[in-house]
Enzyme design. Structure first.
Site, mmCIF file in Angstrom:
data_model
loop_
_atom_site.group_PDB
_atom_site.id
_atom_site.type_symbol
_atom_site.label_atom_id
_atom_site.label_comp_id
_atom_site.label_asym_id
_atom_site.label_seq_id
_atom_site.Cartn_x
_atom_site.Cartn_y
_atom_site.Cartn_z
ATOM 1 N N LYS A 284 0.460 -1.204 0.222
ATOM 2 C CA LYS A 284 -0.310 -0.234 -0.388
ATOM 3 C C LYS A 284 0.657 1.528 0.205
ATOM 4 O O LYS A 284 1.825 1.410 0.884
ATOM 5 C CB LYS A 284 -1.085 -0.331 1.317
ATOM 6 C CG LYS A 284 -2.459 -0.868 1.006
ATOM 7 C CD LYS A 284 -2.962 -0.318 2.054
ATOM 8 C CE LYS A 284 -4.799 -0.525 1.343
ATOM 9 N NZ LYS A 284 -5.677 -0.013 2.597
ATOM 10 N N GLU A 367 -19.011 -7.139 9.599
ATOM 11 C CA GLU A 367 -19.722 -5.761 10.210
ATOM 12 C C GLU A 367 -21.279 -7.222 11.280
ATOM 13 O O GLU A 367 -21.652 -7.502 12.470
ATOM 14 C CB GLU A 367 -20.945 -4.632 9.729
ATOM 15 C CG GLU A 367 -19.932 -4.170 9.361
ATOM 16 C CD GLU A 367 -19.276 -4.115 8.582
ATOM 17 O OE1 GLU A 367 -18.165 -3.681 7.553
ATOM 18 O OE2 GLU A 367 -19.099 -5.105 7.512
ATOM 19 N N ARG A 395 -25.465 -3.769 7.113
ATOM 20 C CA ARG A 395 -24.930 -4.876 6.741
ATOM 21 C C ARG A 395 -25.131 -5.992 7.898
ATOM 22 O O ARG A 395 -25.229 -6.631 7.799
ATOM 23 C CB ARG A 395 -23.117 -5.107 6.586
ATOM 24 C CG ARG A 395 -23.411 -4.244 5.430
ATOM 25 C CD ARG A 395 -22.058 -4.233 4.672
ATOM 26 N NE ARG A 395 -21.307 -5.497 3.757
ATOM 27 C CZ ARG A 395 -20.787 -6.004 3.575
ATOM 28 N NH1 ARG A 395 -18.892 -4.920 3.998
ATOM 29 N NH2 ARG A 395 -20.112 -6.487 2.486
#
Length: 632
Positions: A284, A367, A395
């Site tokens: 990243k 979640e 969600r």
């Protein structure tokens, strides 16, 4: 070609194939410069996009979109994809009003096969496309690109479990950068780390199999024998390979920043007529030292100084006030736990995690699991506070009902980014939570407008509420606050004269706009009181009774109209026999596109100007009707 000219030569995906392989690294460097320049000005997702440049170039070099389908998980790493698929000239508009979306969007390009903004969806979506191609006898490959962070979400495994049965041109690319937004946690992260330590085995395996297949007569028998030996060796090295056990042919890990090798690997994967999983290692923030050093900080951000990497000085926000308040409460109550779904920094739990590591839990991008886990924590006599963005709370709606409310346990939802969020657009707007929480039996919901109200609401939700409670608050900081406004501990309060024949009702951040509209209307000779709902569920019947003393009520809501607080308030007005006129201004049955928060609220008519205009227009219409009646 000179500096920048490689990228400028690409106006459609097929143009990429004209560039010599030897020049692809130079193209990747140009793409990085373009992404850095644009994100430094517009804000957006930086580290993830810098890490996926070579992978994206290799994908478009190998496959032919839109006949071949590429599905991006989350989609916050698809900036290079946009640059290579005919949107280079519009790239400077990304995340701006009427500009490009920050995520793949079906309405934007035929090269964006699936609109996306949430994690762990790519494999299921790609499987759907692959199945549709098979049923329609269409040619083409389907590729899902999923990050290792998204593999902490259960939906990814539901997709893998089904996709492993498919015997067609289906490829999953695991873009493994060792983190999602916050650093990855859990067994999957450890498993992938183990695979990374033995990269040579599977690469050698692929080379040996290719050589054996080309030996006349003896090649096939040797291959079968080697396969049996391979399985034994693999078992010794790995114990087993999780992905191959699900039916995938696994290759990797490969260097995700070697564009030439990636192109070769992808070309080979195209020839395998069964599900393939390619494990690619990337970094990243690749190519920008500041982002490489702190990819979490440079994940999603506002504009920054490209030369120094410095961002604007952070100002107090609802997220930071939430963190400080929760730390203070937890200091005196060892039952308090904080739970997050891979969003420690985003939801402001960094300090809590540092101070109380044993009571801080990061579930990964899961979640549903986070909510059920919290429900059981509460059943075990702890008090969990699940900090989550409004858009991601959607969600876990089933778990709110089944694993929290139905269990009659006490837990708190700290709902960050409630309401309009701006630049992230349709997939991230927090405009549905107030409506769907209205359907949860026994739920209590607070919607503070200011920091001190957030502190009070959090205390109330933990110590005064039974069952599921929620405190929802917007992104960023406080808005306008009248000098004579005072904090109230009541479920509602009235700002202005209660004897006014007009009343404006609202909650949360919109109270600031309502006060400004009230002030502007007063300057034009129009008096109106503002009723502020501090608790939006359950609504205090006294609030509707108080409002019903007015002749005309204007309700403004930064949320979806259907099932929202405004409709619930209207129902209470009806119950108490309100004889006057009720006007509801909310978000109608639509998804809200990307723009700044101020631009979005203005377009929706939910800012100061929108409120003032709506009220003035209604008063003018009444006056016109009265005049016509007099004439008649």
């Amino acid at each position: 070609m000179g500096l920048g000219q490689l990228l400028e030569s690409i106006n459609a995906p097929e143009d990429l194939k004209k560039i010599p392989v030897s020049e692809l690294p130079d193209l990747c460097a140009e793409i990085r410069r373009q992404i850095l320049q644009t994100v430094s000005e517009n804000g957006g997702h930086l580290a993830s996009n810098l890490g996926a440049v070579e992978l994206t170039v290799a994908l478009h070099r190998t496959f032919d979109v839109p006949q071949d389908v590429i599905i991006w998980d989350v989609g916050h790493q698809a900036y290079t994809h946009k640059l290579l698929t005919g949107r280079r000239e519009q790239f400077g508009t990304i995340r701006k009003k009427d500009g490009l979306s920050g995520f793949p969007n079906r309405e934007e390009s035929v090269c964006d096969a699936f609109s996306v903004g949430h994690a762990s969806t790519s494999i299921s979506a790609a499987l759907g496309f692959a199945t549709a191609k098979a049923l329609r006898k269409e040619e083409g490959h389907v590729v899902a690109v999923i990050g290792d962070g998204a593999l902490t979400g259960g939906l990814a495994y539901e997709g893998l479990n089904n996709a492993g049965r498919l015997h067609r041109n289906f490829i999953v690319i695991l873009n493994d950068n060792e983190m999602s937004i916050s650093r990855n946690v859990g067994s999957i992260s450890r498993y992938l780390a183990h695979i990374r330590t033995t990269p040579g085995y599977l690469r050698a395996k692929g080379n040996v199999e290719t050589i054996l297949d080309h030996i006349p007569k003896l090649g096939k028998p040797l291959h079968h024998g080697m396969t049996r030996m391979k399985n034994l060796v693999k078992h010794i090295i790995y114990g087993s390979n999780f992905f191959e056990n699900l039916g995938f042919t696994y290759y990797g890990p490969f260097d995700g920043h070697d564009v030439r090798e990636l192109t070769e690997v992808l070309e080979n994967a195209k020839k395998i007529n069964k599900p393939v999983l390619l494990h690619v290692l990337t970094s990243k923030g690749k190519g920008y030292p500041y982002a490489e050093d702190d990819p979490g900080l440079f994940h999603g951000l506002s504009g920054f100084d490209l030369n120094t990497g410095k961002m604007q000085k952070a100002t107090p926000s609802f997220s930071s006030v939430f963190d400080a308040t929760l730390c203070e409460i937890a200091g005196g109550d060892d039952r308090i736990c904080a739970v997050t779904a891979a969003m420690k920094a985003g939801t402001g739990l960094t300090e809590f995690a540092r101070k109380y590591p044993k009571r801080f839990f990061d579930t990964g991008i899961a979640e549903e699991h986070a909510l059920t886990f919290s429900g059981a924590l509460a059943a075990g006599n702890m008090h969990p506070v699940f900090a989550v963005y409004s858009t991601f709370l959607q969600r876990s709606y089933d778990q709110i009902l089944h694993d929290a409310a139905l269990q009659h346990v006490d837990l708190t939802l700290a709902i960050d980014r409630a309401g309009v969020v701006g630049d992230d657009g349709e997939t991230h707007q927090g405009v549905f939570d107030a409506a769907f929480l209205n359907t949860v039996p026994g739920a209590t919901v607070y919607s503070p407008a200011y920091f001190d109200e957030l502190r009070l609401a959090l205390q109330n939700s933990i110590y005064q509420c039974k069952g599921v409670s929620a405190v929802r608050y917007p992104r960023g900081g406080e808005g306008y606050r009248p000098a004579d406004f005072t904090l109230s501990r009541e479920p509602y309060q009235v700002y202005g004269s209660q004897t006014s024949k007009r009343m404006l009702v609202t909650y949360g951040r919109l109270f600031s706009a309502a006060c400004l509209a009230q002030k502007a209307l007063r300057e034009n000779g129009i008096e109106i009181a503002v009723l502020k709902l501090n608790r939006i569920r359950p609504l205090d019947p006294a609030a509707a009774k108080t409002a019903s003393s007015a002749e005309e009520i204007f309700f403004f809501e930064e949320g979806i109209r259907q099932g929202g607080v405004g409709e619930a308030f209207a129902d209470q007005l009806l119950s108490c026999g309100f004889p006057g006129k009720f006007h509801l201004y909310a978000i109608d049955n639509t998804f809200v596109k990307h723009a700044s928060v101020s631009e979005t609220l203005h377009a929706l008519g939910l800012d100061e100007a929108g409120m003032e205009s709506a009220i003035q227009q209604e008063i003018l219409q009444i006056q016109n009707r009265t005049e016509k009646q007099k004439i008649g």
